[in-house]
Scaffold this motif. Structure first.
Motif, PDB file in Angstrom:
ATOM      1  N   GLN A 695       2.916 -15.273  -5.548  1.00  0.00           N
ATOM      2  CA  GLN A 695       3.034 -14.618  -6.116  1.00  0.00           C
ATOM      3  C   GLN A 695       1.922 -12.552  -5.298  1.00  0.00           C
ATOM      4  O   GLN A 695       2.518 -11.332  -5.306  1.00  0.00           O
ATOM      5  N   ILE A 696       0.617 -13.249  -5.683  1.00  0.00           N
ATOM      6  CA  ILE A 696       0.244 -11.771  -4.854  1.00  0.00           C
ATOM      7  C   ILE A 696       0.557 -11.853  -3.574  1.00  0.00           C
ATOM      8  O   ILE A 696       0.481 -10.504  -3.289  1.00  0.00           O
ATOM      9  N   SER A 697       0.699 -12.364  -3.052  1.00  0.00           N
ATOM     10  CA  SER A 697       0.534 -12.201  -1.320  1.00  0.00           C
ATOM     11  C   SER A 697       2.658 -10.907  -1.402  1.00  0.00           C
ATOM     12  O   SER A 697       1.970 -10.605  -0.225  1.00  0.00           O
ATOM     13  N   ILE A 698       3.181 -10.747  -2.076  1.00  0.00           N
ATOM     14  CA  ILE A 698       4.339 -10.505  -2.034  1.00  0.00           C
ATOM     15  C   ILE A 698       4.393  -8.643  -2.952  1.00  0.00           C
ATOM     16  O   ILE A 698       4.953  -8.250  -2.903  1.00  0.00           O
ATOM     17  N   LEU A 699       2.965  -8.805  -3.488  1.00  0.00           N
ATOM     18  CA  LEU A 699       2.331  -7.449  -4.293  1.00  0.00           C
ATOM     19  C   LEU A 699       2.404  -6.516  -3.265  1.00  0.00           C
ATOM     20  O   LEU A 699       2.459  -6.147  -1.695  1.00  0.00           O
ATOM     21  N   LYS A 700       3.256  -5.148  -3.541  1.00  0.00           N
ATOM     22  CA  LYS A 700       3.349  -4.386  -2.604  1.00  0.00           C
ATOM     23  C   LYS A 700       2.460  -3.723  -1.357  1.00  0.00           C
ATOM     24  O   LYS A 700       1.867  -4.113  -0.278  1.00  0.00           O
ATOM     25  N   SER A 701       1.293  -3.603  -1.959  1.00  0.00           N
ATOM     26  CA  SER A 701      -0.039  -3.058  -1.925  1.00  0.00           C
ATOM     27  C   SER A 701      -0.879  -4.559  -0.933  1.00  0.00           C
ATOM     28  O   SER A 701      -2.234  -4.057  -0.063  1.00  0.00           O
ATOM     29  N   VAL A 702      -0.666  -5.458  -0.911  1.00  0.00           N
ATOM     30  CA  VAL A 702      -1.381  -6.333  -0.728  1.00  0.00           C
ATOM     31  C   VAL A 702      -0.870  -7.297   0.866  1.00  0.00           C
ATOM     32  O   VAL A 702      -0.025  -6.540   1.236  1.00  0.00           O
ATOM     33  N   ASP A 703      -2.462  -6.779   1.750  1.00  0.00           N
ATOM     34  CA  ASP A 703      -2.028  -7.326   2.834  1.00  0.00           C
ATOM     35  C   ASP A 703      -2.148  -8.811   3.526  1.00  0.00           C
ATOM     36  O   ASP A 703      -1.283  -8.989   4.176  1.00  0.00           O
ATOM     37  N   LYS A 704      -3.065  -9.435   2.915  1.00  0.00           N
ATOM     38  CA  LYS A 704      -3.434 -11.155   3.196  1.00  0.00           C
ATOM     39  C   LYS A 704      -4.065 -11.299   1.798  1.00  0.00           C
ATOM     40  O   LYS A 704      -4.768 -10.756   1.046  1.00  0.00           O
TER      41      LYS A 704
END
Length: 708
Positions: A695-704
């Motif tokens: 779920q964190i990985s699909i956040l718009k601002s998250v790269d990795k």
């Protein structure tokens, strides 16, 4: 002149004489000039004049203005003062519009239209310009590719909307289809071929549709003509895109149109239209939600008609349009249908039409933006100073443009000018921009450049340039290290190299040698590291010998230790802090001297070393069959764009699962403009960790995001 009599037979003898005089001047002025296809350039004004005459119905003065415009466009010395004031005004307007070069298309479409109006003191100038553009589009194949693309874009953004606003629907539809044929050739062929393949079906449906209605229409004395109107390929494509359906999902691919022949009296016209409507809806089931009554409330551009969707006996949906002959003429030719070159000049309808043209052009749209064509989504069109068109993806920067022009220019780019204003290489571009690139022979690509481009060409070239530099430095670095190792009489094995790279946070061997060649790694640091690790390994060897003598052999590779997840704090085993195992992870046990058995994840950074060096101390481990209420500590590392909202978004994700945050630290990588987030959480199992990471990985601002 015989050619004028043949081309323009509908004018009076006096009017043909006027056209002949203007034609002779153009023929002389344009002698020797040719088009892109090699034909005499005179072919162009002749074709434009035919469109203005046959398809719009403009006056002889307009036809003369077309020829005189082309004669004087590049030769102001040509004398045309003997022609009337109205003609001279139109010629002057057309000449001024022709001076607008491609580089000036940085103007927004609305501003461009205002510019056309300012040059169109006589509103007929704008209509003649549309005729000119239609002729260009019909001849588009003869132009070079770059010129084709520029003309397509201008037509889509400027001339199609103007034709729509003026009610010149036939011209609008034809320009749309030509644009579609060149811009999306595969889609165009697919749709036009489907239309050809289903033509007989449409004819059959139309015949079956009208058959039950013929008797009633005849008894009512209604004179009519039935026309099958098929949507243009472009209109079908737009509807397929808008509704996200295939060809078969477009219900109104064609419409059956009743054109009633009656006196041009509004009351009579409306009564007959509604009478036909009643006959149709009595016979066929209608969809009242799709009824469009433009009789009671005509469109702002004067369009009048009744539209209804009905279901035929085969269960197919059909659009039925009902209008009179006058309404159909208005719908086909728009406001231009009022123009007549055979009548008395300056009659009331002509004056009204002229006023409508000027009001439409000066005051903007008569329809909603949704009805007008849009440029392709995800693309922008920009120009070089010389007017060459370049197509780039949306979000492209000046650096992308430089690489699009030439890879060598991109590699040396230092900045540039957009519409005359100095900007950096990171500046984003917009459709219509005119861009000039500045470069320096001393400029070299930097790793940051990869963050400032979006095109694959630019990224590939930057990586190539960086790779070449890195390879050269790596070769130098490798030579330096090999020479020093030989002098020191030392070895630097791969496992030791990997540990050193990890300590220095270097991701690749090539990068390590390049850093050595560049001097950012001191070769003496490597010598000190070799000495330190060799001493440590010798000490560990002595400890191994001593510990082996004390080992009682209770744990062997054949034994399996079943972990009771409820008792992770028991004296028999502990969770290793280096990798923080969680219930469900693939794990192994390592027998220590003082702390009993330490449980490590198989993906632990220390796993390889422990398994290879101390195989006799490795304990096979498996979890109990089910999870428990106990929680396990887990650490996540997140790289994200510097957007303040991302911190709260990450916390919100964790709170949505069976987890609690125990530590949360945010650092900043100013160089790459990123947040570096370290987070420790308590979770019941690795399944919960996987859900949180996903779920964190699909956040718009998250790269990795990765688990430590």
């Amino acid at each position: 002149m015989e050619i004028i009599d043949r081309l323009f037979p509908g004018y009076t003898e006096e009017e043909r004489a006027l056209i002949s005089e203007s034609y002779a001047i153009a023929e002389t002025a344009l002698a020797g000039e040719v088009r892109s296809n090699g034909n005499p350039f005179l072919e162009h004004p002749v074709n434009v004049a035919r469109i203005a005459c046959d398809e719009i119905g403009l006056s002889a003065e307009c036809i003369a203005a077309v020829f005189l415009h082309e004669a004087t466009r590049n030769k102001p010395e040509v004398d045309i003062q003997s022609f009337g004031k109205d003609i001279l005004t139109m010629v002057d307007g057309l000449n001024k519009i022709s001076t607008i070069k491609p580089k000036d298309t940085k103007l927004e479409a609305d501003n461009y239209k205002k510019l056309i109006v300012s040059y169109s003191k006589d509103p007929r100038v704008a209509v003649l310009k549309l005729a000119d553009r239609l002729e260009v589009m019909r001849s588009l194949e003869m132009f070079p590719k770059a010129s084709q693309e520029r003309k397509q874009l201008e037509t889509l953004m400027l001339y199609i909307p103007i034709a729509h606003q003026l009610g010149l629907y036939n011209m609008k539809s034809e320009m749309e289809d030509i644009y579609f044929r060149f811009a999306e050739p595969v889609q165009y062929r697919a749709i036009t071929n489907r239309l050809k393949a289903t033509e007989r079906d449409r004819e059959k449906i139309s015949k079956n549709f009208i058959e039950p209605l013929k008797a009633k229409l005849s008894e009512a004395g209604i004179q009519y003509k039935l026309k099958v109107r098929t949507k243009t390929a472009y209109s079908i494509w737009k509807k397929m895109q808008k509704q996200k359906v295939g060809f078969d999902g477009v219900y109104d691919v064609f419409a059956i149109r009743f054109i009633i022949d009656c006196d041009e009296d509004r009351e009579t016209e409306h009564a007959l239209c509604w009478k036909v409507f009643s006959f149709v809806t009595e016979k066929y089931e209608s969809d009242t939600n799709r009824l469009r009554d433009w009789l009671s409330n005509p469109k702002p551009n004067g369009y009048e008609s009744l539209h209804i969707t009905v279901k035929n006996d085969e269960g197919s949906y059909l659009e039925v349009q009902i209008r009179t002959k006058r309404m159909d003429l208005m719908a086909e030719s728009g406001l231009a249908s009022h123009w007549s070159y055979k009548g008395i000049k300056r009659e009331a309808t002509l004056d009204n039409w002229l006023n409508s043209v000027r009001a439409t052009l000066e005051h903007g749209k008569t329809t909603s933006d949704e009805d007008l064509p849009k440029p392709p989504s995800g693309e922008i069109f920009v120009f070089t100073p010389s007017g060459d068109l370049r197509k780039l993806p949306e979000g492209a920067t000046l650096l992308d443009f430089a690489f699009n022009i030439h890879s060598g220019l991109g590699a040396k780019c230092t900045g540039g000018r957009i519409n005359g204003k100095a900007v950096s290489i990171r500046e984003k571009l917009a459709t219509g921009d005119v861009i000039e690139i500045m470069s320096s022979k001393n400029q070299k690509p930097a790793p940051d450049w990869l963050n400032w481009v979006v095109t694959s060409k630019a990224k590939a070239r930057i990586k190539h340039e960086l790779s070449e530099v890195e390879n050269k430095l790596a070769a130098d670095g490798r030579e330096i290290l090999e020479r020093r190792l030989k002098n020191w009489k030392m070895e630097f094995p791969d496992d030791m190299l990997a540990e050193f790279m990890k300590k220095r946070k270097i991701s690749s061997t090539n990068g390590f040698f390049a850093a050595l060649g560049q001097g950012s790694i001191d070769v003496n640091d490597i010598k000190a590291y070799i000495v330190e690790r060799t001493t440590q390994q010798q000490r560990e060897t002595v400890e191994e010998v001593n510990e082996t003598k004390k080992w009682d052999g209770n744990a062997s590779s054949d034994d399996i230790l079943v972990l009771n997840a409820k008792d992770v704090k028991g004296i028999d085993y502990k969770m290793a802090r280096c990798c923080n195992p969680v219930f469900g992870d693939d794990v192994f046990g390592f027998v220590t001297r003082d702390d009993g058995i330490k449980i490590h994840r198989m993906s632990c950074p220390n796993a390889s070393r422990l398994i290879e060096r101390y195989p006799y101390r490795i304990q096979k481990v498996k979890w109990a069959t089910s999870s428990s209420s106990s929680d396990f500590l887990c650490e996540l590392r997140i790289t994200a764009a510097m957007d303040h909202s991302v911190i709260s978004q990450v916390m919100e994700v964790v709170n949505n699962f069976r987890a609690s945050i125990r530590a949360f630290n945010v650092g900043q990588d100013q160089k790459n403009e990123h947040y570096l987030i370290n987070m420790k959480i308590l979770v019941p199992s690795n399944m919960e960790v996987d859900k949180i990471v996903s779920q964190i990985s699909i956040l718009k601002s998250v790269d990795k995001v990765r688990r430590v």
